[in-house]
Design an enzyme around this catalytic site. Structure first.
Site, mmCIF file in Angstrom:
data_model
loop_
_atom_site.group_PDB
_atom_site.id
_atom_site.type_symbol
_atom_site.label_atom_id
_atom_site.label_comp_id
_atom_site.label_asym_id
_atom_site.label_seq_id
_atom_site.Cartn_x
_atom_site.Cartn_y
_atom_site.Cartn_z
ATOM 1 N N ASP A 40 47.931 3.809 42.680
ATOM 2 C CA ASP A 40 48.332 2.624 42.032
ATOM 3 C C ASP A 40 48.478 3.069 40.505
ATOM 4 O O ASP A 40 47.646 2.926 39.617
ATOM 5 C CB ASP A 40 47.215 1.528 42.068
ATOM 6 C CG ASP A 40 47.746 0.411 41.222
ATOM 7 O OD1 ASP A 40 48.662 0.329 40.464
ATOM 8 O OD2 ASP A 40 47.123 -0.731 41.471
ATOM 9 N N LYS A 96 54.979 -2.857 35.795
ATOM 10 C CA LYS A 96 54.936 -2.806 34.254
ATOM 11 C C LYS A 96 55.866 -2.096 33.679
ATOM 12 O O LYS A 96 56.809 -2.511 33.248
ATOM 13 C CB LYS A 96 53.350 -2.452 34.032
ATOM 14 C CG LYS A 96 52.345 -3.303 34.593
ATOM 15 C CD LYS A 96 50.955 -3.154 33.773
ATOM 16 C CE LYS A 96 50.096 -4.352 34.142
ATOM 17 N NZ LYS A 96 48.992 -4.135 35.030
ATOM 18 N N TYR A 115 40.881 -2.815 39.849
ATOM 19 C CA TYR A 115 41.844 -3.938 39.806
ATOM 20 C C TYR A 115 43.182 -3.604 40.007
ATOM 21 O O TYR A 115 43.739 -2.642 39.894
ATOM 22 C CB TYR A 115 42.055 -4.500 38.451
ATOM 23 C CG TYR A 115 42.871 -5.640 38.216
ATOM 24 C CD1 TYR A 115 42.540 -6.950 38.530
ATOM 25 C CD2 TYR A 115 44.336 -5.422 37.655
ATOM 26 C CE1 TYR A 115 43.480 -8.106 38.607
ATOM 27 C CE2 TYR A 115 44.946 -6.267 37.615
ATOM 28 C CZ TYR A 115 44.743 -7.644 38.245
ATOM 29 O OH TYR A 115 45.785 -8.832 38.016
ATOM 30 N N TYR A 128 45.087 -16.490 33.322
ATOM 31 C CA TYR A 128 43.970 -16.120 32.673
ATOM 32 C C TYR A 128 43.435 -16.802 31.197
ATOM 33 O O TYR A 128 42.953 -16.213 30.434
ATOM 34 C CB TYR A 128 44.043 -14.581 32.260
ATOM 35 C CG TYR A 128 43.749 -13.715 33.323
ATOM 36 C CD1 TYR A 128 42.621 -13.474 33.885
ATOM 37 C CD2 TYR A 128 44.845 -13.343 34.251
ATOM 38 C CE1 TYR A 128 42.424 -12.780 35.192
ATOM 39 C CE2 TYR A 128 44.986 -12.635 35.431
ATOM 40 C CZ TYR A 128 43.601 -12.346 35.874
ATOM 41 O OH TYR A 128 43.470 -11.571 37.032
HETATM 42 C C1 LIG Z 1 48.716 -5.128 36.264
HETATM 43 C C2 LIG Z 1 48.143 -4.440 37.300
HETATM 44 C C3 LIG Z 1 48.557 -4.573 38.816
HETATM 45 C C4 LIG Z 1 49.007 -5.839 39.083
HETATM 46 O O1 LIG Z 1 50.597 -5.857 38.693
HETATM 47 P P1 LIG Z 1 50.985 -7.517 38.314
HETATM 48 O O2 LIG Z 1 52.537 -7.085 37.844
HETATM 49 O O3 LIG Z 1 50.477 -7.861 37.064
HETATM 50 O O4 LIG Z 1 50.992 -8.162 39.418
HETATM 51 C C5 LIG Z 1 48.114 -3.752 39.798
HETATM 52 N N1 LIG Z 1 47.403 -2.623 39.593
HETATM 53 C C6 LIG Z 1 47.133 -2.282 38.196
HETATM 54 C C7 LIG Z 1 46.283 -0.850 38.170
HETATM 55 C C8 LIG Z 1 47.555 -3.063 37.222
HETATM 56 O O5 LIG Z 1 47.078 -2.579 35.981
#
Ligand SMILES: *Cc1c(COP(=O)(O)O)cnc(C)c1O
Length: 422
Positions: A236, A265, A144, A17
């Site tokens: 998610d 994460k 996202y 990015y």
């Molecule tokens: C960061 C994120 C992703 C992607 O995760 P990466 O480990 O960066 O590929 C997917 N969904 C959400 C809600 C996110 O914040």
């Protein structure tokens, strides 16, 4: 010794990015401790964004380091097809206990985007295995879900996805639910419900879009309708999971249960890359068959890496400690106090909070573009104050590690206040 890190980096590394031509300063970090990062010149920074939303308990946590180093000498990696190991078994056992009761199986990957890819493949193949053709996905505007092609497809179309626009698959985008728009959303769902393989959503907080927030009751109502329409739900929780919203999971705010959940994460406390897709027994059963072709043909070399699973187990131990839960509550109430103090500030368009996540949307005035210039200079301003705050456009947000001290939090609030008054 570290004098030339910046130059050496520039010669060989391409950063995420980042428009490398415009990138002014890339800071070499040589050490992390608690909520702090230290650069090669000895400057200390408060990591107010948890190093891209991953760090839960602070950097280089000794308990996680201890557990991982023991595991490193025991078993560092093994193929996860045909083999298994205790860290993966225990992590699945421990995590499933904390998730909605309908979640019964865990599929491991190694980052958030791939956790989403797996969820999407589960949903599309779920229909396929049942002899149905469902090839559209329902998603929120401003969503996202990651940067791989499937994850990009279900994310909102922005400058990030623009070069790939024609290669992304078909997604029906709807607004996030409010008190007033549910009937409208239902109508859109009705139009496509037979073709929808799933509905994927970031529950309560849309992180990358600028910490946009919606209410649990409204999301529950929408989920209830998807359940009624037999549309699989993929929740998610990659960003919001593991305490960010003030509860362990966003699911803890909702009355409806998703079919599939994605995590990454904070899963390992931010120490290792690891992704996890959990699902209900009904989803699992659609793949469980005498027909070999009904299997989920997906896997990564490092699926369920034992070190990453061990880090996740250690992070979970820490997360469930009374002290950590108190820290989360402390951050929530400090945020709230600051929100109340600053909400009427003239430079602020809106301010929102969910648990430990706080976001200030700054006013942009076209005529003067004063705040435009203002927010571009905010990042270096906060760095000069020893704070890592990385605004998303005109949105300034805090997602601190739970170990951050009250005095550091207040120092950040004060610095924000000063910045807005400049
Ligand atoms: C960061 C994120 C992703 C992607 O995760 P990466 O480990 O960066 O590929 C997917 N969904 C959400 C809600 C996110 O914040």
């Amino acid at each position: 010794m570290y004098n030339d890190l910046k130059q050496r980096d520039r010669a060989v590394n391409w950063h995420p990015y980042t428009q490398m031509k415009a990138a002014s300063e890339i800071i070499p970090i040589v050490k992390g401790k608690d909520a702090y990062l230290f650069d090669d010149k000895g400057n200390r920074y408060i990591d107010a964004v948890s190093s891209w939303w991953v760090t839960l308990h602070g950097h280089a946590h000794p308990y996680i380091a201890q557990k991982v180093s023991e595991q490193l000498l025991q078993l560092e990696q093994v193929i996860f097809a045909g083999f298994t190991h205790e860290p993966a078994i225990k992590l699945s056992e421990n995590l499933l206990k904390l998730l909605p009761v309908n979640q019964t199986k865990v599929f491991y990957t190694d980052n958030g985007s791939t956790a989403v890819e797996v969820a999407l493949k589960m949903c599309i193949q779920y229909a396929h295995n049942k002899g149905l053709k469902k090839n559209k996905i329902l998603s929120f505007h401003n969503a996202y879900h990651g940067d791989t092609f499937g994850a990009m497809s279900v994310s909102s179309r922005t400058v990030w996805t623009q070069p790939f626009g024609e290669m992304l698959f078909e997604v029906i985008f709807i607004d996030v639910p409010t008190k007033d728009n549910l009937e409208e959303l239902k109508k859109t769902i009705d139009l496509y419900s037979d073709e929808l393989a799933c509905f994927i959503y970031e529950p309560l907080v849309q992180g990358a879009a600028g910490m946009l927030m919606h209410e649990p009751e409204d999301l529950s109502a929408l989920m209830q309708y998807c359940r009624f329409k037999n549309i699989l739900m993929v929740q998610d929780e990659i960003f919001v999971g593991f305490g960010r919203t003030g509860k362990l999971f966003a699911a803890d705010y909702l009355t409806e249960k998703p079919d599939i959940m994605c995590f990454s994460k904070g899963l390992t406390g931010g120490t290792f890359p690891l992704g996890m897709t959990t699902c209900s027994e009904a989803v699992y059963e659609a793949f469980y068959a005498d027909d070999a072709c009904k299997a989920l043909f997906h896997g990564h070399s490092f699926t369920a890496n034992p070190l990453a699973c061990t880090a996740a187990l250690a992070s979970l131990d820490l997360l469930l400690k009374k002290q950590t839960l108190e820290n989360i509550e402390r951050i929530c109430s400090e945020h709230q106090q600051f929100l109340n103090e600053i909400k009427d500030h003239l430079a602020i368009k809106s301010i929102r909070q969910r648990g430990t996540i706080l976001a200030l949307e700054l006013k942009i005035t076209e005529e003067t573009s004063y705040f435009n210039r203002q927010y571009e200079s905010l990042y270096p301003y906060f760095l000069s104050k020893g704070i890592i705050l990385r605004p998303l456009g005109n949105i300034l947000y805090l997602v601190p590690p739970y170990c951050i001290s009250t005095s550091d939090l207040r120092y950040i609030y004060q610095s924000i206040q000063t910045a807005l008054n400049l």
